[in-house]
Every structure is written in structure tokens, then in C-alpha cells.
Write a protein that holds these residues in place. Structure first.
Motif, PDB file in Angstrom:
ATOM      1  N   GLN A  56       0.785  -1.265  -0.330  1.00 26.71           N
ATOM      2  CA  GLN A  56       0.126  -0.068  -0.087  1.00 26.71           C
ATOM      3  C   GLN A  56       0.980   1.141   0.056  1.00 26.71           C
ATOM      4  OE1 GLN A  56      -3.213   0.195   2.749  1.00 26.71           O
ATOM      5  NE2 GLN A  56      -3.196  -2.040   3.074  1.00 26.71           N
ATOM      6  N   ALA A  57       2.122   1.186   0.772  1.00 28.71           N
ATOM      7  CA  ALA A  57       2.907   2.242   0.653  1.00 28.71           C
ATOM      8  C   ALA A  57       3.613   2.497  -0.669  1.00 28.71           C
ATOM      9  CB  ALA A  57       4.153   2.070   1.812  1.00 28.71           C
ATOM     10  N   ARG A  58       3.961   1.587  -1.303  1.00 26.19           N
ATOM     11  CA  ARG A  58       4.438   1.674  -2.563  1.00 26.19           C
ATOM     12  C   ARG A  58       3.481   2.282  -3.643  1.00 26.19           C
ATOM     13  NH1 ARG A  58       5.532  -3.171  -6.968  1.00 26.19           N
ATOM     14  NH2 ARG A  58       6.388  -1.796  -8.488  1.00 26.19           N
ATOM     15  N   SER A  59       2.191   2.010  -3.311  1.00 22.70           N
ATOM     16  CA  SER A  59       1.059   2.217  -4.266  1.00 22.70           C
ATOM     17  C   SER A  59       0.764   3.850  -4.025  1.00 22.70           C
ATOM     18  CB  SER A  59      -0.294   1.746  -4.209  1.00 22.70           C
ATOM     19  OG  SER A  59      -0.241   0.253  -4.456  1.00 22.70           O
ATOM     20  N   ALA A  60       0.915   4.145  -2.794  1.00 26.50           N
ATOM     21  CA  ALA A  60       0.691   5.776  -2.424  1.00 26.50           C
ATOM     22  C   ALA A  60       1.894   6.616  -2.976  1.00 26.50           C
ATOM     23  CB  ALA A  60       0.567   5.809  -0.940  1.00 26.50           C
ATOM     24  N   PHE A  61       3.119   5.742  -2.926  1.00 26.83           N
ATOM     25  CA  PHE A  61       4.384   6.572  -3.601  1.00 26.83           C
ATOM     26  C   PHE A  61       4.161   6.957  -5.070  1.00 26.83           C
ATOM     27  CE2 PHE A  61       8.298   5.781  -5.967  1.00 26.83           C
ATOM     28  CZ  PHE A  61       8.715   7.030  -5.782  1.00 26.83           C
ATOM     29  N   LEU A  62       3.583   5.773  -5.815  1.00 23.14           N
ATOM     30  CA  LEU A  62       3.356   5.899  -7.147  1.00 23.14           C
ATOM     31  C   LEU A  62       2.228   6.957  -7.339  1.00 23.14           C
ATOM     32  CD1 LEU A  62       3.366   5.010  -9.924  1.00 23.14           C
ATOM     33  CD2 LEU A  62       1.796   3.242  -9.801  1.00 23.14           C
ATOM     34  N   SER A  63       1.236   7.199  -6.648  1.00 26.21           N
ATOM     35  CA  SER A  63       0.256   8.333  -6.890  1.00 26.21           C
ATOM     36  C   SER A  63       0.633   9.508  -6.661  1.00 26.21           C
ATOM     37  CB  SER A  63      -1.017   7.837  -5.917  1.00 26.21           C
ATOM     38  OG  SER A  63      -1.819   6.798  -6.113  1.00 26.21           O
ATOM     39  N   ALA A  64       1.631   9.786  -5.650  1.00 28.12           N
ATOM     40  CA  ALA A  64       2.205  10.904  -5.416  1.00 28.12           C
ATOM     41  C   ALA A  64       3.155  11.400  -6.720  1.00 28.12           C
ATOM     42  CB  ALA A  64       3.030  11.010  -4.106  1.00 28.12           C
ATOM     43  N   LEU A  65       3.978  10.355  -7.066  1.00 23.30           N
ATOM     44  CA  LEU A  65       4.890  10.638  -8.221  1.00 23.30           C
ATOM     45  C   LEU A  65       4.192  11.088  -9.370  1.00 23.30           C
ATOM     46  CD1 LEU A  65       7.788  10.491  -8.871  1.00 23.30           C
ATOM     47  CD2 LEU A  65       7.496   8.051  -9.627  1.00 23.30           C
ATOM     48  N   LEU A  66       3.135  10.355  -9.791  1.00 22.63           N
ATOM     49  CA  LEU A  66       2.481  10.856 -10.938  1.00 22.63           C
ATOM     50  C   LEU A  66       1.664  11.974 -11.144  1.00 22.63           C
ATOM     51  CD1 LEU A  66       0.316   7.456 -11.781  1.00 22.63           C
ATOM     52  CD2 LEU A  66       2.347   8.039 -12.852  1.00 22.63           C
ATOM     53  N   LYS A  67       1.526  12.636  -9.649  1.00 20.34           N
ATOM     54  CA  LYS A  67       0.941  13.963  -9.417  1.00 20.34           C
ATOM     55  C   LYS A  67       2.087  14.942  -9.731  1.00 20.34           C
ATOM     56  CE  LYS A  67      -2.118  16.830  -7.829  1.00 20.34           C
ATOM     57  NZ  LYS A  67      -3.371  16.865  -8.767  1.00 20.34           N
ATOM     58  N   GLN A  68       3.507  14.620  -9.391  1.00 19.89           N
ATOM     59  CA  GLN A  68       4.641  15.398  -9.847  1.00 19.89           C
ATOM     60  C   GLN A  68       5.016  15.577 -11.218  1.00 19.89           C
ATOM     61  OE1 GLN A  68       8.099  14.530  -7.346  1.00 19.89           O
ATOM     62  NE2 GLN A  68       7.584  16.474  -6.369  1.00 19.89           N
ATOM     63  N   PHE A  69       4.706  14.411 -11.811  1.00 14.67           N
ATOM     64  CA  PHE A  69       4.897  14.369 -13.368  1.00 14.67           C
ATOM     65  C   PHE A  69       3.771  15.145 -14.234  1.00 14.67           C
ATOM     66  CE2 PHE A  69       7.460  10.369 -12.763  1.00 14.67           C
ATOM     67  CZ  PHE A  69       8.588  10.773 -13.792  1.00 14.67           C
ATOM     68  N   GLU A  70       2.739  15.518 -13.449  1.00 10.59           N
ATOM     69  CA  GLU A  70       1.881  16.406 -14.169  1.00 10.59           C
ATOM     70  C   GLU A  70       2.515  17.832 -14.315  1.00 10.59           C
ATOM     71  OE1 GLU A  70      -1.558  17.004 -11.638  1.00 10.59           O
ATOM     72  OE2 GLU A  70      -2.449  14.790 -12.011  1.00 10.59           O
ATOM     73  N   THR A  71       3.553  18.166 -13.471  1.00 12.20           N
ATOM     74  CA  THR A  71       4.262  19.624 -13.473  1.00 12.20           C
ATOM     75  C   THR A  71       5.667  19.448 -14.097  1.00 12.20           C
ATOM     76  OG1 THR A  71       5.262  19.172 -11.294  1.00 12.20           O
ATOM     77  CG2 THR A  71       3.056  20.378 -11.582  1.00 12.20           C
ATOM     78  N   VAL A  72       6.335  18.224 -14.399  1.00 11.41           N
ATOM     79  CA  VAL A  72       7.748  17.954 -15.106  1.00 11.41           C
ATOM     80  C   VAL A  72       7.739  16.773 -15.837  1.00 11.41           C
ATOM     81  CG1 VAL A  72       8.877  18.876 -12.898  1.00 11.41           C
ATOM     82  CG2 VAL A  72       8.380  16.402 -13.182  1.00 11.41           C
ATOM     83  N   ASP A  73       8.430  16.822 -16.720  1.00 13.30           N
ATOM     84  CA  ASP A  73       8.513  15.724 -17.925  1.00 13.30           C
ATOM     85  C   ASP A  73       9.585  14.517 -17.372  1.00 13.30           C
ATOM     86  OD1 ASP A  73       6.684  16.689 -19.898  1.00 13.30           O
ATOM     87  OD2 ASP A  73       8.512  18.573 -19.977  1.00 13.30           O
ATOM     88  N   LEU A  74      10.637  14.977 -16.661  1.00 13.50           N
ATOM     89  CA  LEU A  74      11.627  14.122 -16.363  1.00 13.50           C
ATOM     90  C   LEU A  74      11.922  14.613 -14.861  1.00 13.50           C
ATOM     91  CD1 LEU A  74      14.275  14.137 -18.971  1.00 13.50           C
ATOM     92  CD2 LEU A  74      12.697  12.365 -18.286  1.00 13.50           C
TER      93      LEU A  74
END
Length: 484
Positions: A367-385
Motif C-alpha cells: 500500500q505504501a508503494r502504491s501511495a508513492f506511485l500516486s504521489a509521483l504521478l502527481k509530480q509528473f503533471e508539472t515535470v517531464d523528467l
């Protein structure tokens, strides 16, 4: 024509197919490189006999004479990483109890490389069980860095990277669980790519779901070869149900940009040392910032990016996942009579820690890994790399098992010094280690990780090709021993 072993893999393939050079001549040239460098650097293990490899090369020449080519790797020597099976050769994972563990069949990766025409000549050295980013074991010994034979080659694809940098192979395969493609590539001035989870099917495996957190992938001296090898290795496999295909890879190598124009407007977020969380040896961050400066000069928007997670909490999530997946592999070997006494302490620690895990702990980590992925995808809304160093230290002495401290900070496990590599792995995201400069003495290379959102592998390769156009002066440098 340029010396055979100096040709990149794509150029070598063209020369073979144009009959400018025979497959036998190619094999002879590479055998000379092995004789020159391998006794000292110990990158290649379980090499096949001269008679066998030259016989295969002659067969490849006869096929070409008859108008038959298997593919772009036709007649090109390859050594498979010793964590992956190649039929008829031992798969030892650097472990003494498995010294005679001859593979009855190929891994998916080896089969696909053979189908594209590669001639498998042996294996590349790895740490025992592939654990730790320092390639040494009691079975074959230590692999030395191509740039400085007094220091580590990294790992676990250390043998592959040293062989590639020393022109003992034109391209190489590796695998990556905790930076095993990225860390040694960084220390050898190479490109190493951890693909998105499932793009390169991993197996056959006894367990086909969770084991896919680790992945195999390509190593090369340039992005074009990297893309071409990834296209060969990747694609759906029925025996690997989480695998998938990316049609764009089939022709990508011939469509990569020649210059940096595509970098204009690229949004790059710089994680750096995660706000001081990651211990970094002096000069590592600065070397990566040199690469970032070149991106910015080409028109990319580079800015610091605050991590979207609690780094210490994520580290403990990583420990659970790693032990859950590593301990069973070690346990299978420990079931062999007398095996425990032959294994290194780091492997025993992984095994023993894994025995204490509960399903509740693993579920919480999932579950913690899944939450990390969700947060990371949110960051990819503002950056490409997202960028960060590919290694936290410079190559260290070969006699040292692992760095016990970085910049005065004690490492509490044998792999804490590799923490910078866990984020792409946990996200299942594609990540390329790209050259980013050298230490102040000029002896040792360093690399930088470029992470893209999951399944953006083709686009990541396009951006990496644009970056490659900016660093020709770094790429033109070769290990000093090649020019002696």
C-alpha cells in the motif's frame, strides 16, 4: 574502416551485413580484446571455447552468403549476465553452490537476443546473488573498473559494464533491481536503462507476478544502440503475464534526434540529494549539475523539485519489498547441503531478515508503494523528467566490500549507499543513467538518472538522445588503458 572493436553495435551490424567484415573476423577481433583485458579486469566468465565460437561465426557467415540474416545482431558476440539463463552455460549468479548449474534453456532475454542473431560467447560477472553494487564473488573473483582497475566496477551488472567500456562487447544486457544497470553504467561513462516494469519480460521464473519488480534491460555506449537492443529484448511474453509491448520501439533507433532541438521546453525536476536525506560523496551532486546545466543551455527548464514522499518511510517500504523477493531465492540455494557456509554474510542477512516478515507487513508495504506511485504521478503533471544522481559515491577500492560511511554518515545496511536507485524501481518507471561528468581528478565517471513516467520509454529515449548530443566531449573519452 575503424577498428572492429571500436565500432558501435549499429555500425558493426551495418559492416557485417555489407560484407565489409566477416563474422569470423569480428569474433577474432573480440577474442583478442578478451585476451588483452579480461585476465586483469575479470568481466567475462565461463567463456566458450575458441573452436565453438569461431564455428558459430563461420555458420553466421555462411548464412549471410546464402542471403539469410537473423537480424541486426547477426554474428555479433554477446555475453549474457550471469543472473540470466543461456542454454548450455552455467547460471551461477556468482554463487559457489551453483557453479555447475547448467541452464537447460534460455531466458526470454537470451532467446530474443539469439533470435536477432547474437552469438552467445559466455557470461558476464556479477556479485553473489546479484546483491550489492560491487561485482565480487568467491567463485570467479572481483571485476575491476575499466577506467581504474584499483576500484569497483559497480554492480550487479559490473561485468557487463566493464566489458562494454573495454570494447570486449559492442552492447551488453543487464538487470536492475536496485540500480544494477544504472550504478555501474554511471561508473563507466555508459548509458544504462531500467525499462518500465514488464516491458522486458523477466523469466522464465517460478513466480511470475511479484518477481517482475526486477527487470532486465540494455547497456550501450550510445542511445541508438540502447534503443535498438531494448527493441530486441522487449515485448509481450505469455509466460510473463505482466509483460507488454511498445510498438514505437521497433523503428525508434532510426528515428532518434541527431541534435538537442527536442530538449527546448523540456521540464526537468531536480531531486538532488532529496533535501539532504541522501548521503552524497563530495563532488557527486556537482557532477550531475554539470549535466543539468547543459540541458538548461539547450532550452530545458531545470528547477529544484521537492520530493513528494517521506524518504525514510519509503526506505523501510523498500526493505520489506526487497527482503520479500530476495529471501526466497537465497533460501532455495540454502536448501542444498552445506550451502549456508558458502554464502556471503549480506546474502545471509537478506535471508534471515526475510524469515521474519509477515503478510501484514508486506501488505502495508504494498500500500505504501502504491501511495508513492500516486504521489509521483502527481509530480509528473508539472515535470517531464525527474533527475537525481545515479550513484551516491565515486568508485571505491576493490578490496572494500561496500561503503560503510559517506561524507561522515554511517550506512546502516550493506546497500543503504545505493538508496538513490529505489524510486524508479518502486514506481515501475523507466529510468536511464546518462553520463554527467567526471570527478575532479578526471579518473572516474559519474552518471545521472533521468526518470520518466511509467511506460514513457520511447519518449525517454528520445530525450536521452537529445542529451547525448550535448555531451560529445564526455563520450569521446575512453578508459586510459585502451590508449596505452
Amino acid at each position: 574502416m575503424q577498428a572492429i572493436t571500436q565500432l558501435d553495435a549499429s555500425a558493426l551490424s551495418r559492416a557485417i551485413h555489407a560484407k565489409e567484415v566477416s563474422c569470423v573476423e569480428v569474433m577474432q577481433a573480440y577474442r583478442q580484446q578478451w585476451a588483452r583485458f579480461n585476465p586483469r579486469h575479470n568481466a567475462l566468465v565461463n567463456l566458450r571455447s575458441e573452436q565453438d565460437v569461431l564455428g558459430d561465426a563461420l555458420g553466421a557467415d555462411k548464412a549471410l552468403a546464402a542471403g539469410e540474416s537473423k537480424g541486426w545482431l547477426h554474428g555479433i558476440p554477446q555475453a549474457i549476465k550471469d543472473t540470466s539463463a543461456a542454454q548450455g552455460l552455467p547460471t551461477t549468479v556468482g554463487c559457489r553452490p551453483l557453479a555447475r548449474n547448467v541452464a537447460p534453456r534460455d531466458s526470454y532475454l537470451a532467446a530474443r537476443m539469439k533470435a536477432a542473431g547474437a552469438i552467445v560467447v559466455g557470461k558476464t560477472n556479477v556479485p553473489e546473488f546479484g546483491l550489492g553494487s560491487h561485482t565480487f564473488n568467491e567463485l570467479f573473483g572481483t571485476t575491476r573498473n575499466a577506467w581504474d582497475d584499483a576500484v569497483s566496477a559497480g554492480g550487479s551488472s559490473g561485468g557487463a559494464c566493464a566489458a562494454l567500456a573495454l570494447r570486449m562487447l559492442p552492447v551488453a544486457d543487464g538487470s536492475d533491481f536496485m540500480g544494477s544497470l544504472r550504478n555501474p553504467a554511471a561508473w563507466h561513462n555508459l548509458f544504462g536503462m531500467r525499462p518500465s516494469q514488464g516491458l522486458v519480460p523477466f523469466g522464465p521464473q517460478a513466480e511470475v507476478w511479484l518477481s517482475q519488480l526486477g527487470t532486465e534491460g540494455p547497456l550501450a555506449r550510445n542511445v541508438r544502440d540502447l534503443a535498438r537492443l531494448l527493441a530486441t529484448q522487449s515485448g509481450f511474453e505469455y509466460g510473463a503475464p505482466l509483460s507488454w509491448s511498445e510498438p514505437a520501439l521497433a523503428s525508434l533507433a532510426d528515428q532518434l534526434p541527431e541534435g538537442p532541438e527536442g530538449l527546448k521546453g523540456l521540464r526537468v525536476g531536480w531531486w538532488g540529494d532529496l533535501g539532504g536525506h541522501l548521503a552524497m560523496a563530495p563532488g557527486v551532486v556537482e557532477a550531475c549539475e554539470e549535466g543539468l546545466a547543459r540541458l538548461a543551455h539547450a532550452g530545458a527548464h531545470v528547477a529544484p523539485l521537492k520530493p513528494c514522499f517521506d524518504p525514510e518511510a519509503l526506505w523501510h517500504t523498500w526493505l520489506v519489498w526487497r527482503q520479500a523477493l530476495t529471501a526466497p531465492r537465497i533460501a532455495a540455494v540454502m536448501a542444498m547441503p552445506g550451502a549456508r557456509g558458502l554464502l556471503k554474510p549480506e546474502a545471509l542477512w537478506e535471508h534471515d531478515q526475510g524469515q521474519q516478515l509477515t503478510f501484514a507487513q508486506f501488505d502495508k508495504a504494498s500500500q505504501a508503494r502504491s501511495a508513492f506511485l500516486s504521489a509521483l504521478l502527481k509530480q509528473f503533471e508539472t515535470v517531464d523528467l525527474i533527475a537525481l544522481p545515479a550513484a551516491q559515491v565515486w568508485p571505491f577500492p576493490v578490496a572494500q566490500r561496500w561503503p560503510h560511511a559517506i561524507a561522515g554518515r554511517t550506512m546502516d545496511t550493506y546497500h543503504r549507499w545505493m538508496e538513490a536507485t529505489i524510486y524508479a524501481t518502486l514506481a515501475g518507471a523507466p529510468c536511464i543513467s546518462v553520463p554527467s561528468g567526471f570527478d575532479p581528478s578526471g579518473r572516474w565517471p559519474m552518471g545521472m538518472q533521468l526518470i520518466a513516467k511509467p511506460r514513457a520509454d520511447a519518449q525517454l529515449l528520445r530525450w536521452a538522445a537529445g542529451y547525448e548530443a550535448l555531451i560529445g566531449d564526455w563520450l569521446a573519452r575512453q578508459p586510459p588503458i585502451l590508449t596505452q
